[in-house]
Motif scaffolding. Structure first.
Motif, PDB file in Angstrom:
ATOM      1  N   SER A 146      11.308   6.270  -6.992  1.00  0.00           N
ATOM      2  CA  SER A 146      11.073   4.818  -7.015  1.00  0.00           C
ATOM      3  C   SER A 146       9.618   4.439  -6.717  1.00  0.00           C
ATOM      4  O   SER A 146       9.270   3.256  -6.715  1.00  0.00           O
ATOM      5  CB  SER A 146      11.998   4.133  -6.013  1.00  0.00           C
ATOM      6  OG  SER A 146      11.728   4.591  -4.705  1.00  0.00           O
ATOM      7  N   GLU A 147       8.808   5.487  -6.445  1.00  0.00           N
ATOM      8  CA  GLU A 147       7.380   5.308  -6.149  1.00  0.00           C
ATOM      9  C   GLU A 147       7.146   4.362  -4.969  1.00  0.00           C
ATOM     10  O   GLU A 147       6.172   3.597  -4.928  1.00  0.00           O
ATOM     11  CB  GLU A 147       6.622   4.831  -7.392  1.00  0.00           C
ATOM     12  CG  GLU A 147       6.671   5.832  -8.531  1.00  0.00           C
ATOM     13  CD  GLU A 147       5.731   5.484  -9.689  1.00  0.00           C
ATOM     14  OE1 GLU A 147       5.251   4.336  -9.741  1.00  0.00           O
ATOM     15  OE2 GLU A 147       5.477   6.379 -10.516  1.00  0.00           O
ATOM     16  N   ASP A 148       8.024   4.468  -3.967  1.00  0.00           N
ATOM     17  CA  ASP A 148       7.855   3.643  -2.772  1.00  0.00           C
ATOM     18  C   ASP A 148       6.624   4.041  -1.959  1.00  0.00           C
ATOM     19  O   ASP A 148       6.190   3.292  -1.070  1.00  0.00           O
ATOM     20  CB  ASP A 148       9.103   3.732  -1.885  1.00  0.00           C
ATOM     21  CG  ASP A 148      10.285   2.987  -2.488  1.00  0.00           C
ATOM     22  OD1 ASP A 148      10.050   2.106  -3.348  1.00  0.00           O
ATOM     23  OD2 ASP A 148      11.435   3.291  -2.114  1.00  0.00           O
ATOM     24  N   PHE A 149       6.069   5.218  -2.250  1.00  0.00           N
ATOM     25  CA  PHE A 149       4.847   5.653  -1.561  1.00  0.00           C
ATOM     26  C   PHE A 149       3.677   4.699  -1.820  1.00  0.00           C
ATOM     27  O   PHE A 149       2.702   4.663  -1.062  1.00  0.00           O
ATOM     28  CB  PHE A 149       4.465   7.074  -1.986  1.00  0.00           C
ATOM     29  CG  PHE A 149       4.414   7.295  -3.468  1.00  0.00           C
ATOM     30  CD1 PHE A 149       3.304   6.937  -4.210  1.00  0.00           C
ATOM     31  CD2 PHE A 149       5.498   7.875  -4.131  1.00  0.00           C
ATOM     32  CE1 PHE A 149       3.248   7.145  -5.573  1.00  0.00           C
ATOM     33  CE2 PHE A 149       5.460   8.078  -5.505  1.00  0.00           C
ATOM     34  CZ  PHE A 149       4.333   7.712  -6.235  1.00  0.00           C
ATOM     35  N   LYS A 150       3.781   3.917  -2.883  1.00  0.00           N
ATOM     36  CA  LYS A 150       2.726   2.948  -3.182  1.00  0.00           C
ATOM     37  C   LYS A 150       2.732   1.791  -2.186  1.00  0.00           C
ATOM     38  O   LYS A 150       1.720   1.085  -2.027  1.00  0.00           O
ATOM     39  CB  LYS A 150       2.897   2.402  -4.600  1.00  0.00           C
ATOM     40  CG  LYS A 150       2.638   3.445  -5.688  1.00  0.00           C
ATOM     41  CD  LYS A 150       2.816   2.840  -7.068  1.00  0.00           C
ATOM     42  CE  LYS A 150       2.511   3.870  -8.158  1.00  0.00           C
ATOM     43  NZ  LYS A 150       2.709   3.304  -9.520  1.00  0.00           N
ATOM     44  N   ASP A 151       3.865   1.607  -1.499  1.00  0.00           N
ATOM     45  CA  ASP A 151       3.986   0.514  -0.527  1.00  0.00           C
ATOM     46  C   ASP A 151       3.531   0.918   0.875  1.00  0.00           C
ATOM     47  O   ASP A 151       3.151   0.063   1.674  1.00  0.00           O
ATOM     48  CB  ASP A 151       5.426   0.023  -0.452  1.00  0.00           C
ATOM     49  CG  ASP A 151       5.916  -0.527  -1.784  1.00  0.00           C
ATOM     50  OD1 ASP A 151       5.089  -1.087  -2.524  1.00  0.00           O
ATOM     51  OD2 ASP A 151       7.122  -0.368  -2.071  1.00  0.00           O
ATOM     52  N   ASP A 152       3.601   2.218   1.195  1.00  0.00           N
ATOM     53  CA  ASP A 152       3.279   2.628   2.580  1.00  0.00           C
ATOM     54  C   ASP A 152       2.286   3.782   2.657  1.00  0.00           C
ATOM     55  O   ASP A 152       2.122   4.397   3.708  1.00  0.00           O
ATOM     56  CB  ASP A 152       4.560   2.996   3.339  1.00  0.00           C
ATOM     57  CG  ASP A 152       5.231   4.249   2.779  1.00  0.00           C
ATOM     58  OD1 ASP A 152       4.744   4.805   1.771  1.00  0.00           O
ATOM     59  OD2 ASP A 152       6.243   4.688   3.370  1.00  0.00           O
ATOM     60  N   ASP A 153       1.641   4.078   1.530  1.00  0.00           N
ATOM     61  CA  ASP A 153       0.622   5.134   1.494  1.00  0.00           C
ATOM     62  C   ASP A 153       1.193   6.480   1.980  1.00  0.00           C
ATOM     63  O   ASP A 153       0.577   7.181   2.747  1.00  0.00           O
ATOM     64  CB  ASP A 153      -0.586   4.738   2.341  1.00  0.00           C
ATOM     65  CG  ASP A 153      -1.829   5.574   2.023  1.00  0.00           C
ATOM     66  OD1 ASP A 153      -1.946   6.065   0.881  1.00  0.00           O
ATOM     67  OD2 ASP A 153      -2.670   5.741   2.923  1.00  0.00           O
ATOM     68  N   TRP A 154       2.412   6.804   1.531  1.00  0.00           N
ATOM     69  CA  TRP A 154       3.082   8.085   1.782  1.00  0.00           C
ATOM     70  C   TRP A 154       3.564   8.262   3.222  1.00  0.00           C
ATOM     71  O   TRP A 154       3.971   9.354   3.621  1.00  0.00           O
ATOM     72  CB  TRP A 154       2.196   9.272   1.397  1.00  0.00           C
ATOM     73  CG  TRP A 154       1.920   9.380  -0.077  1.00  0.00           C
ATOM     74  CD1 TRP A 154       0.835   8.877  -0.731  1.00  0.00           C
ATOM     75  CD2 TRP A 154       2.733  10.011  -1.064  1.00  0.00           C
ATOM     76  NE1 TRP A 154       0.903   9.160  -2.075  1.00  0.00           N
ATOM     77  CE2 TRP A 154       2.073   9.864  -2.311  1.00  0.00           C
ATOM     78  CE3 TRP A 154       3.953  10.685  -1.034  1.00  0.00           C
ATOM     79  CZ2 TRP A 154       2.585  10.352  -3.503  1.00  0.00           C
ATOM     80  CZ3 TRP A 154       4.462  11.199  -2.224  1.00  0.00           C
ATOM     81  CH2 TRP A 154       3.779  11.024  -3.441  1.00  0.00           C
ATOM     82  N   ALA A 155       3.546   7.222   4.026  1.00  0.00           N
ATOM     83  CA  ALA A 155       3.937   7.356   5.439  1.00  0.00           C
ATOM     84  C   ALA A 155       5.391   7.798   5.599  1.00  0.00           C
ATOM     85  O   ALA A 155       5.702   8.698   6.388  1.00  0.00           O
ATOM     86  CB  ALA A 155       3.708   6.033   6.173  1.00  0.00           C
ATOM     87  N   LYS A 156       6.298   7.150   4.849  1.00  0.00           N
ATOM     88  CA  LYS A 156       7.714   7.523   4.958  1.00  0.00           C
ATOM     89  C   LYS A 156       7.948   8.924   4.410  1.00  0.00           C
ATOM     90  O   LYS A 156       8.783   9.674   4.926  1.00  0.00           O
ATOM     91  CB  LYS A 156       8.569   6.509   4.182  1.00  0.00           C
ATOM     92  CG  LYS A 156      10.030   6.515   4.590  1.00  0.00           C
ATOM     93  CD  LYS A 156      10.211   6.003   6.008  1.00  0.00           C
ATOM     94  CE  LYS A 156      11.668   5.959   6.404  1.00  0.00           C
ATOM     95  NZ  LYS A 156      11.859   5.514   7.792  1.00  0.00           N
ATOM     96  N   GLY A 157       7.181   9.298   3.383  1.00  0.00           N
ATOM     97  CA  GLY A 157       7.300  10.649   2.845  1.00  0.00           C
ATOM     98  C   GLY A 157       6.980  11.696   3.889  1.00  0.00           C
ATOM     99  O   GLY A 157       7.643  12.735   3.980  1.00  0.00           O
ATOM    100  N   ALA A 158       5.952  11.418   4.707  1.00  0.00           N
ATOM    101  CA  ALA A 158       5.593  12.353   5.779  1.00  0.00           C
ATOM    102  C   ALA A 158       6.714  12.470   6.801  1.00  0.00           C
ATOM    103  O   ALA A 158       6.982  13.555   7.331  1.00  0.00           O
ATOM    104  CB  ALA A 158       4.303  11.887   6.457  1.00  0.00           C
ATOM    105  N   GLU A 159       7.407  11.352   7.084  1.00  0.00           N
ATOM    106  CA  GLU A 159       8.537  11.389   8.016  1.00  0.00           C
ATOM    107  C   GLU A 159       9.680  12.239   7.465  1.00  0.00           C
ATOM    108  O   GLU A 159      10.284  13.040   8.193  1.00  0.00           O
ATOM    109  CB  GLU A 159       9.032   9.970   8.293  1.00  0.00           C
ATOM    110  CG  GLU A 159       8.056   9.112   9.075  1.00  0.00           C
ATOM    111  CD  GLU A 159       8.583   7.711   9.308  1.00  0.00           C
ATOM    112  OE1 GLU A 159       9.817   7.496   9.143  1.00  0.00           O
ATOM    113  OE2 GLU A 159       7.787   6.819   9.653  1.00  0.00           O
TER     114      GLU A 159
END
Length: 307
Positions: A146-159
């Motif tokens: 969903s490319e949500d990394f564009k909303d938080d600059d990959w922060a949730k991905g790191a979690e």
């Protein structure tokens, strides 16, 4: 009942029984009092657990392979052109599923009471680590798609990655813990069933030598390799090979097991060659450890064909 040997993949973690030492010893003593029916129950549980752990381990290994790619995209904050995310494709093992009449979290009469609670807790912790890895992996995949990394600059991905990493390590640790408790008991159960087997001498010899090979595999995978212990185990296996490779030829022929026994000990000879070549310069490289690990896995295959 045929006894399954666990097929251990990479990322081996060696643990001891720790506080379970006395209870595990009591459990070993208890196996001989269970009779053939009780020994069969222990082996049935062992086989069901091996099936689950191997299935789950395959998925975890694939998730481990994907982890590096996932970590790179988070670190570089860049979506790759292609990310397949196939680690959990297909059916996913369920710890609560009945396997040949066995419920792994409800062992019933399949285990000696001395270790039932501790082993069940280790199995449960392994399955929880698996489920947590699977859940975080799915969330990362949805986050990526969903490319949500564009909303938080990959922060949730790191979690998500931290959860995946933590639980992959927990899976391997708790799986090894469970096996460290169950394996000696299952081995004792198999020996109990072999007492009246016409090929008991050859089977126990081959099983003994597989255990020495496993000890060698554990040594070379350790973070700090004990070369002195490696030499001792190598010498033990070499002496056993000479003593065991030609055991009971007439009985083996009579039971149509001669070729399987011969092939197994040919693999033992090749395993010894790999270890001898690797330890010659007084150290073991990662590549050499992997070669020895693959040779041990091959030994398991040939052992299972024989027994």
């Amino acid at each position: 009942m045929k006894f399954k040997i666990v097929f251990v993949m990479a990322a081996l973690i060696v643990v001891s029984c720790g506080k379970l030492g006395d209870k595990a010893s009591s459990a070993l003593d208890a196996v001989s009092d269970l009779g053939s029916g009780g020994a069969n129950n222990v082996i049935a549980y062992n086989n069901a657990l091996v099936d689950y752990m191997n299935d789950a381990g395959d998925k975890i290994t694939r998730a481990s392979d994907d982890y590096e790619e996932m970590s790179n995209m988070v670190t570089q904050k860049k979506k790759p052109n292609l990310f397949l995310a196939h680690a959990f494709i297909g059916s996913v093992p369920d710890i609560n599923k009945e396997r040949d009449g066995i419920y792994l979290l409800e062992p019933g009469n399949n285990l000696p009471s001395e270790v039932k609670e501790e082993l069940t807790n280790s199995v449960k912790a392994t399955s929880e680590a698996f489920e947590n890895t699977h859940d975080a992996y799915k969330k990362f995949k949805a986050y990526y798609d969903s490319e949500d990394f564009k909303d938080d600059d990959w922060a949730k991905g790191a979690e998500y990655l931290e959860v995946i990493k933590t639980n992959i390590m927990a899976f391997y640790e708790k799986r090894s813990e469970a096996y460290s408790i169950l394996k000696p008991i299952a081995n004792e159960a198999e020996i109990e069933l072999l007492k009246d087997h016409p090929l008991s001498e050859s089977i126990i010899a081959s099983k003994t030598d597989l255990a020495v090979a496993e000890a060698i595999r554990d040594i070379v995978y350790a973070e700090e390799i004990n070369m002195e212990m490696l030499k001792l185990k190598y010498d033990q296996l070499e002496a056993n090979y000479a003593k065991h490779k030609d055991l009971t030829p007439e009985l083996l022929e009579e039971h149509n097991k001669s070729i399987f026994y011969k092939n197994y000990y040919q693999e033992v000879e090749e395993f010894l060659g790999d270890v001898r070549k690797s330890k010659r310069d007084g150290k073991i490289t990662d590549n050499e450890a992997e070669t020895i690990g693959r040779a041990y896995q091959s030994l398991i295959t040939y052992y299972n064909r024989f027994v």
